[in-house]
Design a protein around this motif. Structure first.
Motif, mmCIF file in Angstrom:
data_model
loop_
_atom_site.group_PDB
_atom_site.id
_atom_site.type_symbol
_atom_site.label_atom_id
_atom_site.label_comp_id
_atom_site.label_asym_id
_atom_site.label_seq_id
_atom_site.Cartn_x
_atom_site.Cartn_y
_atom_site.Cartn_z
ATOM 1 N N ARG A 146 0.829 -1.221 0.000
ATOM 2 C CA ARG A 146 0.000 0.000 0.000
ATOM 3 C C ARG A 146 0.857 1.261 0.000
ATOM 4 O O ARG A 146 0.483 2.264 -0.602
ATOM 5 N N ARG A 147 1.990 1.223 0.704
ATOM 6 C CA ARG A 147 2.878 2.382 0.694
ATOM 7 C C ARG A 147 3.526 2.561 -0.674
ATOM 8 O O ARG A 147 3.780 3.666 -1.114
ATOM 9 N N ALA A 148 3.797 1.451 -1.360
ATOM 10 C CA ALA A 148 4.447 1.511 -2.671
ATOM 11 C C ALA A 148 3.459 1.819 -3.789
ATOM 12 O O ALA A 148 3.831 2.415 -4.799
ATOM 13 N N VAL A 149 2.217 1.400 -3.608
ATOM 14 C CA VAL A 149 1.176 1.589 -4.630
ATOM 15 C C VAL A 149 0.026 2.337 -3.964
ATOM 16 O O VAL A 149 -0.837 1.722 -3.341
ATOM 17 N N PRO A 150 0.006 3.662 -4.086
ATOM 18 C CA PRO A 150 -0.958 4.475 -3.338
ATOM 19 C C PRO A 150 -2.437 4.183 -3.634
ATOM 20 O O PRO A 150 -3.269 4.279 -2.745
ATOM 21 N N ASP A 151 -2.758 3.834 -4.872
ATOM 22 C CA ASP A 151 -4.151 3.553 -5.198
ATOM 23 C C ASP A 151 -4.556 2.226 -4.540
ATOM 24 O O ASP A 151 -3.930 1.186 -4.776
ATOM 25 N N GLU A 152 -5.615 2.280 -3.721
ATOM 26 C CA GLU A 152 -6.014 1.099 -2.943
ATOM 27 C C GLU A 152 -6.373 -0.101 -3.815
ATOM 28 O O GLU A 152 -5.974 -1.223 -3.528
ATOM 29 N N ALA A 153 -7.101 0.128 -4.885
ATOM 30 C CA ALA A 153 -7.487 -0.977 -5.773
ATOM 31 C C ALA A 153 -6.250 -1.583 -6.440
ATOM 32 O O ALA A 153 -6.133 -2.819 -6.546
ATOM 33 N N ASP A 154 -5.322 -0.735 -6.879
ATOM 34 C CA ASP A 154 -4.089 -1.239 -7.488
ATOM 35 C C ASP A 154 -3.245 -2.003 -6.471
ATOM 36 O O ASP A 154 -2.628 -3.021 -6.794
ATOM 37 N N ALA A 155 -3.230 -1.520 -5.236
ATOM 38 C CA ALA A 155 -2.461 -2.208 -4.188
ATOM 39 C C ALA A 155 -3.049 -3.592 -3.920
ATOM 40 O O ALA A 155 -2.304 -4.573 -3.796
ATOM 41 N N GLU A 156 -4.366 -3.678 -3.836
ATOM 42 C CA GLU A 156 -5.010 -4.981 -3.625
ATOM 43 C C GLU A 156 -4.715 -5.929 -4.786
ATOM 44 O O GLU A 156 -4.440 -7.110 -4.582
ATOM 45 N N ARG A 157 -4.757 -5.402 -5.995
ATOM 46 C CA ARG A 157 -4.447 -6.222 -7.181
ATOM 47 C C ARG A 157 -2.996 -6.693 -7.141
ATOM 48 O O ARG A 157 -2.705 -7.838 -7.457
ATOM 49 N N ALA A 158 -2.084 -5.799 -6.740
ATOM 50 C CA ALA A 158 -0.665 -6.173 -6.639
ATOM 51 C C ALA A 158 -0.473 -7.303 -5.631
ATOM 52 O O ALA A 158 0.261 -8.263 -5.893
ATOM 53 N N VAL A 159 -1.141 -7.233 -4.485
ATOM 54 C CA VAL A 159 -1.029 -8.301 -3.481
ATOM 55 C C VAL A 159 -1.573 -9.605 -4.047
ATOM 56 O O VAL A 159 -0.977 -10.672 -3.874
ATOM 57 N N THR A 160 -2.694 -9.531 -4.753
ATOM 58 C CA THR A 160 -3.272 -10.731 -5.375
ATOM 59 C C THR A 160 -2.299 -11.339 -6.383
ATOM 60 O O THR A 160 -2.072 -12.555 -6.399
ATOM 61 N N LEU A 161 -1.703 -10.492 -7.221
ATOM 62 C CA LEU A 161 -0.750 -10.981 -8.222
ATOM 63 C C LEU A 161 0.497 -11.577 -7.565
ATOM 64 O O LEU A 161 1.006 -12.615 -8.002
ATOM 65 N N LEU A 162 0.995 -10.935 -6.514
ATOM 66 C CA LEU A 162 2.161 -11.473 -5.803
ATOM 67 C C LEU A 162 1.845 -12.834 -5.194
ATOM 68 O O LEU A 162 2.671 -13.751 -5.228
ATOM 69 N N THR A 163 0.640 -12.984 -4.659
ATOM 70 C CA THR A 163 0.222 -14.262 -4.087
ATOM 71 C C THR A 163 0.164 -15.340 -5.164
ATOM 72 O O THR A 163 0.609 -16.480 -4.950
ATOM 73 N N GLU A 164 -0.339 -14.974 -6.339
ATOM 74 C CA GLU A 164 -0.394 -15.928 -7.454
ATOM 75 C C GLU A 164 1.018 -16.306 -7.910
ATOM 76 O O GLU A 164 1.296 -17.478 -8.175
ATOM 77 N N LEU A 165 1.904 -15.313 -8.029
ATOM 78 C CA LEU A 165 3.282 -15.594 -8.429
ATOM 79 C C LEU A 165 3.975 -16.504 -7.424
ATOM 80 O O LEU A 165 4.709 -17.424 -7.798
ATOM 81 N N GLU A 166 3.751 -16.251 -6.142
ATOM 82 C CA GLU A 166 4.336 -17.108 -5.115
ATOM 83 C C GLU A 166 3.890 -18.550 -5.301
ATOM 84 O O GLU A 166 4.701 -19.480 -5.258
ATOM 85 N N ALA A 167 2.596 -18.751 -5.532
ATOM 86 C CA ALA A 167 2.065 -20.101 -5.720
ATOM 87 C C ALA A 167 2.693 -20.787 -6.930
ATOM 88 O O ALA A 167 2.940 -21.997 -6.916
ATOM 89 N N LEU A 168 2.970 -20.023 -7.976
ATOM 90 C CA LEU A 168 3.530 -20.589 -9.196
ATOM 91 C C LEU A 168 5.050 -20.807 -9.127
ATOM 92 O O LEU A 168 5.571 -21.766 -9.694
ATOM 93 N N LEU A 169 5.753 -19.907 -8.459
ATOM 94 C CA LEU A 169 7.219 -19.906 -8.543
ATOM 95 C C LEU A 169 7.970 -20.371 -7.300
ATOM 96 O O LEU A 169 9.148 -20.703 -7.394
ATOM 97 N N VAL A 170 7.310 -20.377 -6.150
ATOM 98 C CA VAL A 170 8.005 -20.758 -4.919
ATOM 99 C C VAL A 170 7.542 -22.151 -4.513
ATOM 100 O O VAL A 170 6.350 -22.370 -4.272
ATOM 101 N N THR A 171 8.492 -23.069 -4.456
ATOM 102 C CA THR A 171 8.175 -24.437 -4.073
ATOM 103 C C THR A 171 8.491 -24.637 -2.595
ATOM 104 O O THR A 171 9.174 -23.824 -1.978
ATOM 105 N N ASP A 172 8.003 -25.730 -2.042
ATOM 106 C CA ASP A 172 8.259 -26.023 -0.627
ATOM 107 C C ASP A 172 9.753 -26.131 -0.337
ATOM 108 O O ASP A 172 10.178 -25.886 0.779
ATOM 109 N N GLY A 173 10.538 -26.492 -1.317
ATOM 110 C CA GLY A 173 11.980 -26.637 -1.122
ATOM 111 C C GLY A 173 12.753 -25.328 -1.129
ATOM 112 O O GLY A 173 13.935 -25.288 -0.819
#
Length: 139
Positions: A111-138
């Motif tokens: 939210r501090r990096a992306v002042p627009d609240e809707a854009d910040a929420e979208r960024a968090v959603t996208l980061l969560t999706e990227l984590e699921a795709l790119l970060v493995t348990d190992g």
């Protein structure tokens, strides 16, 4: 996206993750971070063992351990088998602090990096999706 943009994104994400540290300053220098991670994975190591695994000069490892010990991030004790050697470990208080820091939600940082609240929420959603795709348990 190309490789250069991916690297810029990676650096920006690292900057954002570092901004969650106390007082906004990083907990470690890059060299200290490598030494710390080695000690975390290999508790009770000697400086020589850390040097061998990290590839750093012994003087660099010794200085890093000393600085982190002064800040309470590492603890040292004499080797019970050879009093000339020192064993290095991460104290429980440091592990607990790292756990609290690592499990802090990123929402406020984004939210501090992306002042627009809707854009910040979208960024968090996208980061969560990227984590699921790119970060493995190992990782």
């Amino acid at each position: 996206m190309n490789t250069a943009r991916l690297r810029r994104l990676g650096r920006r994400l690292v900057e954002l993750s570092m901004s969650t540290s106390d007082e906004g300053k990083p907990m470690f220098t890059p060299g200290e971070e490598a030494v710390f991670e080695d000690v975390l994975r290999h508790p009770g190591s000697t400086v020589g063992e850390i040097r061998a695994r990290t590839g750093f000069a012994q003087s660099h490892v010794s200085a890093s351990v000393a600085r982190m010990r002064e800040r309470g991030l590492l603890a040292t004790e004499p080797d019970p088998d050879d009093g000339r050697r020192t064993r290095v470990r991460v104290p429980d208080t440091t592990v607990q602090a790292l756990f609290r820091r690592a499990t802090t939600p990123v929402t406020e940082v984004v939210r501090r990096a992306v002042p627009d609240e809707a854009d910040a929420e979208r960024a968090v959603t996208l980061l969560t999706e990227l984590e699921a795709l790119l970060v493995t348990d190992g990782d």
